[in-house]
Design a protein around this motif. Structure first.
Motif, PDB file in Angstrom:
ATOM      1  N   LEU A 120      -3.850  -7.245  11.181  1.00  5.53           N
ATOM      2  CA  LEU A 120      -3.354  -8.699  10.852  1.00  5.53           C
ATOM      3  C   LEU A 120      -2.551  -9.148  11.781  1.00  5.53           C
ATOM      4  O   LEU A 120      -2.749 -10.620  11.863  1.00  5.53           O
ATOM      5  N   ASN A 121      -1.924  -8.597  12.522  1.00  2.77           N
ATOM      6  CA  ASN A 121      -1.254  -8.959  13.576  1.00  2.77           C
ATOM      7  C   ASN A 121      -1.871  -9.478  14.954  1.00  2.77           C
ATOM      8  O   ASN A 121      -1.314 -10.433  15.559  1.00  2.77           O
ATOM      9  N   GLU A 122      -3.171  -9.218  14.787  1.00  2.00           N
ATOM     10  CA  GLU A 122      -4.025  -9.845  15.847  1.00  2.00           C
ATOM     11  C   GLU A 122      -4.131 -11.377  15.404  1.00  2.00           C
ATOM     12  O   GLU A 122      -4.713 -11.989  16.463  1.00  2.00           O
ATOM     13  N   GLN A 138       0.238   0.424   7.964  1.00  2.00           N
ATOM     14  CA  GLN A 138       0.385   0.235   9.453  1.00  2.00           C
ATOM     15  C   GLN A 138      -0.918  -0.142  10.059  1.00  2.00           C
ATOM     16  O   GLN A 138      -0.748  -0.958  10.895  1.00  2.00           O
ATOM     17  N   GLU A 139      -2.203   0.532   9.740  1.00  2.00           N
ATOM     18  CA  GLU A 139      -3.355  -0.023  10.152  1.00  2.00           C
ATOM     19  C   GLU A 139      -3.725  -1.536   9.843  1.00  2.00           C
ATOM     20  O   GLU A 139      -3.886  -2.276  10.656  1.00  2.00           O
ATOM     21  N   ASP A 193       0.512  -1.048  -0.047  1.00  2.00           N
ATOM     22  CA  ASP A 193      -0.110  -0.262   0.024  1.00  2.00           C
ATOM     23  C   ASP A 193       0.862   1.011  -0.180  1.00  2.00           C
ATOM     24  O   ASP A 193       1.927   1.309   0.827  1.00  2.00           O
ATOM     25  N   ASP A 194       0.520   2.203  -0.881  1.00  2.00           N
ATOM     26  CA  ASP A 194       1.484   3.496  -1.099  1.00  2.00           C
ATOM     27  C   ASP A 194       1.081   4.468   0.075  1.00  2.00           C
ATOM     28  O   ASP A 194       1.734   5.430   0.210  1.00  2.00           O
ATOM     29  N   GLU A 195       0.107   4.151   0.790  1.00  2.00           N
ATOM     30  CA  GLU A 195      -0.523   5.143   2.089  1.00  2.00           C
ATOM     31  C   GLU A 195       0.207   4.589   3.343  1.00  2.00           C
ATOM     32  O   GLU A 195      -0.475   3.493   3.630  1.00  2.00           O
TER      33      GLU A 195
END
Length: 241
Positions: free
Chosen positions: A22-24, A16-17, A9-11
Motif C-alpha cells: 500500500l505504501n507504493e 507488514q506485506e 490483521d492479526d498476522e
C-alpha cells in the motif's frame, strides 16, 4: 487527494506485506495498524480513517463483525477485506465492501483495489478550465526562483529535499513532492513513481527494462526517470491519443 488508511490483521507478516504494498501508492497514508478487530475499532474511533483494510478470520471479534459495527457509524470508512478465505466474498459485498483481496497479496491486485477505492472517494469532476496563471515559486538559499511550469522537466524527492529539474538547471527545495503536485494541478504533470513527478509534455520514450521495471526518456535531459509498474497503464492513457 490522500486517503487516510488503517490496516487490521492479526498476522504480523501478512500485515507488514500489505502495508508495504500500500505504501507504493502515494494516494494512501497509512495512519495506523492493529493486530485485532477490537484494537482496530479503537483506532478507527480515534483516528476516523477514510479506509480500512481488514482481515476476516481473527481471534475474538471477526472482520465481518467489525464491518457490521462500522456500518452503524455516522461516517463509516470504506472497507476492503484482505483475507486468505474466499468463502466470505458474498457476505463481504452485502456489507458494501469496496473490494475483497485474497492472500497472498500481489502488487497488481492491490493496485486495482486502490484504483477502485480512489474512484469511490473521487468527487465529481468540475467543468474543464484553463491551466492557472502564475509561476512556481522555489525558495533558494538567498533568493526566490519563479519558474514557468511548462519549462519544468521533472521533479523528484531524495531524502528530505525535493529537486526541480528544468530545461537548464536543477534547483533544490524544502517543499514536499505532494505540495508541489498540488500547486501544479491544472498543468501536464503526472506522478510516475512515489518519488517522481513528470511533465508529460516532455516525455519522449517509455522504455521497458524488464517485466516490472520501466523508465522514461525525457526531452532536454539525459536522465532516465523510473516508472512504478502500478502507474504504467494510467501513464499510457494520459500520453496516447
Amino acid at each position: 487527494m490522500e486517503l487516510r488508511t488503517i490496516v487490521i490483521d492479526d498476522e504480523p507478516l501478512s500485515r507488514q506485506e500489505l502495508v508495504h504494498l500500500l505504501n507504493e501508492h502515494s494516494e494512501l497514508n497509512i495512519i495506523g495498524e492493529a493486530s485485532s478487530a477490537e484494537k482496530g475499532l479503537g483506532l478507527i474511533l480515534q483516528l476516523e480513517p477514510d479506509a480500512v483494510f481488514l482481515d476476516i478470520e481473527m481471534t475474538g471479534m471477526t472482520g465481518i463483525e467489525l464491518a457490521e459495527t462500522l456500518q452503524k457509524l455516522k461516517n463509516p470508512p470504506f472497507v476492503i477485506f484482505a483475507t486468505a478465505y474466499p468463502d466470505y466474498a458474498v457476505k463481504a459485498f452485502r456489507l458494501d465492501a469496496v473490494d475483497y483481496l485474497l492472500k497472498p497479496f500481489d502488487d497488481i491486485q492491490v493496485a486495482q483495489t486502490v484504483k477502485r477505492l480512489l474512484q469511490k472517494k473521487q468527487p465529481a469532476a468540475p467543468p474543464a478550465s484553463k491551466a492557472p496563471s502564475g509561476k512556481l515559486a522555489v525558495q533558494g538559499e538567498d533568493r526566490i526562483y519563479y519558474l514557468e511550469p511548462e519549462k519544468i522537466v521533472y521533479i523528484y524527492r531524495e531524502g528530505r529535499d525535493t529537486f526541480i529539474v528544468t530545461e537548464k538547471e536543477k534547483l533544490s527545495s524544502k517543499t514536499t513532492l505532494k505540495e508541489l503536485e498540488q500547486k501544479l494541478t491544472g498543468y501536464a504533470f503526472f506522478r510516475v513513481h512515489k518519488g517522481y513527478l513528470v511533465n508529460i509534455s516532455k516525455v519522449e520514450e517509455l522504455v521497458s527494462w524488464s517485466t516490472s521495471v520501466y523508465q522514461l526518456k525525457l526531452k532536454n535531459s539525459d536522465d532516465h526517470v523510473p516508472v512504478s509498474r502500478n502507474y504504467v497503464k494510467e501513464l499510457r492513457e494520459r500520453l496516447e491519443l
